[in-house]
Design a protein around this motif. Structure first.
Motif, mmCIF file in Angstrom:
data_model
loop_
_atom_site.group_PDB
_atom_site.id
_atom_site.type_symbol
_atom_site.label_atom_id
_atom_site.label_comp_id
_atom_site.label_asym_id
_atom_site.label_seq_id
_atom_site.Cartn_x
_atom_site.Cartn_y
_atom_site.Cartn_z
ATOM 1 N N LEU A 68 4.472 -1.377 -5.685
ATOM 2 C CA LEU A 68 3.818 -0.375 -6.232
ATOM 3 C C LEU A 68 4.718 0.219 -7.250
ATOM 4 O O LEU A 68 3.934 1.024 -8.084
ATOM 5 C CB LEU A 68 4.034 0.919 -4.911
ATOM 6 C CG LEU A 68 3.139 0.367 -3.594
ATOM 7 C CD1 LEU A 68 3.561 1.438 -2.430
ATOM 8 C CD2 LEU A 68 1.636 0.419 -3.735
ATOM 9 N N ALA B 185 3.334 -1.593 -10.252
ATOM 10 C CA ALA B 185 1.731 -0.957 -10.542
ATOM 11 C C ALA B 185 2.074 0.341 -11.095
ATOM 12 O O ALA B 185 1.121 0.498 -12.220
ATOM 13 C CB ALA B 185 0.914 -0.924 -9.277
ATOM 14 N N CYS B 186 2.877 1.269 -10.781
ATOM 15 C CA CYS B 186 3.001 2.647 -11.404
ATOM 16 C C CYS B 186 3.482 2.330 -12.810
ATOM 17 O O CYS B 186 3.225 2.877 -13.785
ATOM 18 C CB CYS B 186 3.786 3.414 -10.526
ATOM 19 S SG CYS B 186 3.130 3.976 -9.147
ATOM 20 N N ARG C 17 1.050 1.167 -14.882
ATOM 21 C CA ARG C 17 -0.396 1.766 -14.926
ATOM 22 C C ARG C 17 -1.412 0.959 -14.703
ATOM 23 O O ARG C 17 -2.581 1.104 -15.322
ATOM 24 C CB ARG C 17 -0.619 2.671 -16.095
ATOM 25 C CG ARG C 17 0.540 3.723 -16.407
ATOM 26 C CD ARG C 17 0.166 4.840 -15.373
ATOM 27 N NE ARG C 17 1.364 6.022 -15.444
ATOM 28 C CZ ARG C 17 1.252 7.220 -15.859
ATOM 29 N NH1 ARG C 17 0.162 7.633 -16.076
ATOM 30 N NH2 ARG C 17 2.242 7.907 -15.900
ATOM 31 N N LEU D 165 -6.017 -0.594 -9.943
ATOM 32 C CA LEU D 165 -5.730 -1.123 -8.692
ATOM 33 C C LEU D 165 -7.285 -1.139 -7.783
ATOM 34 O O LEU D 165 -7.812 0.011 -7.927
ATOM 35 C CB LEU D 165 -4.684 -0.665 -7.593
ATOM 36 C CG LEU D 165 -3.351 -0.678 -8.293
ATOM 37 C CD1 LEU D 165 -2.305 0.305 -7.481
ATOM 38 C CD2 LEU D 165 -3.164 -1.951 -8.454
ATOM 39 N N ILE E 170 -7.886 -0.596 -4.058
ATOM 40 C CA ILE E 170 -6.862 -0.237 -2.909
ATOM 41 C C ILE E 170 -7.829 -0.088 -1.560
ATOM 42 O O ILE E 170 -8.821 0.734 -1.627
ATOM 43 C CB ILE E 170 -6.346 1.398 -3.177
ATOM 44 C CG1 ILE E 170 -5.458 1.189 -4.553
ATOM 45 C CG2 ILE E 170 -5.389 1.812 -2.183
ATOM 46 C CD1 ILE E 170 -5.184 2.649 -4.913
ATOM 47 N N GLU F 271 -6.139 4.307 -11.270
ATOM 48 C CA GLU F 271 -4.994 3.839 -11.781
ATOM 49 C C GLU F 271 -3.592 4.290 -10.981
ATOM 50 O O GLU F 271 -3.563 5.476 -10.574
ATOM 51 C CB GLU F 271 -5.139 4.524 -12.851
ATOM 52 C CG GLU F 271 -3.852 4.374 -14.061
ATOM 53 C CD GLU F 271 -3.854 5.112 -15.159
ATOM 54 O OE1 GLU F 271 -2.909 5.051 -16.088
ATOM 55 O OE2 GLU F 271 -4.922 5.825 -15.557
ATOM 56 N N ALA F 272 -2.838 3.328 -10.841
ATOM 57 C CA ALA F 272 -1.407 3.887 -10.127
ATOM 58 C C ALA F 272 -0.698 4.609 -11.197
ATOM 59 O O ALA F 272 -0.502 4.285 -12.340
ATOM 60 C CB ALA F 272 -0.804 2.754 -9.756
ATOM 61 N N THR G 98 4.972 7.131 -7.471
ATOM 62 C CA THR G 98 5.158 7.361 -5.830
ATOM 63 C C THR G 98 5.971 8.595 -5.792
ATOM 64 O O THR G 98 6.592 9.309 -6.451
ATOM 65 C CB THR G 98 5.912 6.238 -5.384
ATOM 66 O OG1 THR G 98 7.327 6.180 -5.967
ATOM 67 C CG2 THR G 98 5.160 4.883 -5.569
ATOM 68 N N LEU H 289 1.585 7.316 -2.702
ATOM 69 C CA LEU H 289 1.191 6.551 -4.081
ATOM 70 C C LEU H 289 0.112 7.720 -4.578
ATOM 71 O O LEU H 289 -0.737 8.048 -4.197
ATOM 72 C CB LEU H 289 0.350 5.297 -3.686
ATOM 73 C CG LEU H 289 -0.119 4.552 -5.180
ATOM 74 C CD1 LEU H 289 1.099 4.290 -6.057
ATOM 75 C CD2 LEU H 289 -0.959 3.448 -4.738
ATOM 76 N N VAL I 77 -2.634 8.369 -7.417
ATOM 77 C CA VAL I 77 -3.284 7.336 -8.363
ATOM 78 C C VAL I 77 -4.426 8.563 -8.979
ATOM 79 O O VAL I 77 -4.787 9.745 -8.411
ATOM 80 C CB VAL I 77 -4.109 6.316 -7.487
ATOM 81 C CG1 VAL I 77 -3.218 5.690 -6.663
ATOM 82 C CG2 VAL I 77 -5.157 7.203 -6.391
ATOM 83 N N ILE J 285 -3.343 -3.830 -1.773
ATOM 84 C CA ILE J 285 -3.694 -3.459 -3.158
ATOM 85 C C ILE J 285 -4.024 -4.695 -4.057
ATOM 86 O O ILE J 285 -3.180 -5.746 -3.673
ATOM 87 C CB ILE J 285 -2.381 -2.526 -3.970
ATOM 88 C CG1 ILE J 285 -1.091 -3.282 -3.987
ATOM 89 C CG2 ILE J 285 -2.328 -1.142 -3.310
ATOM 90 C CD1 ILE J 285 -0.079 -2.889 -4.514
#
Length: 90
Positions: free
Chosen positions: A15, A18-19, A22, A25, A27, A38-39, A42, A52, A54, A71
């Motif tokens: 995660l 992913a963040c 960006r 995902l 999910i 889009e991540a 957190t 999360l 998004v 994900i």
């Protein structure tokens, strides 16, 4: 709401990646819902629940981590493939 069940630390790293990048995902939630988003980041609440954040077509959403089933990055060149986050909930 149900008692929060923390995500395994090894899985939390996906995660974060992913963040950081960006990633867009796919999910999958434990209730069967699927969304593409889009991540962003957190978040942890004062009650130690983790989320999360998004950005989806309908706007920003905050998803509790123990509600995430899996994900899958949709961003080309992503550094990981589909990750099952809550195998015990399958």
């Amino acid at each position: 709401m149900d008692e929060y069940l923390p995500l395994n630390c090894d899985l939390y790293g996906y995660l974060e990646i992913a963040c950081l990048h960006r990633y867009r995902l796919r999910i999958e939630l434990v209730d069967g819902e699927c969304l593409e988003a889009e991540a962003l980041t957190t978040q942890t609440t004062v009650d130690k629940e983790e989320f999360l954040l998004v950005r989806a077509v309908a706007g920003e959403r905050r998803l509790r981590l123990d509600r995430l089933l899996a994900i899958t990055p949709l961003t080309p060149g992503a550094s990981f493939a589909r990750v099952l986050l809550n195998a015990s909930r399958c």
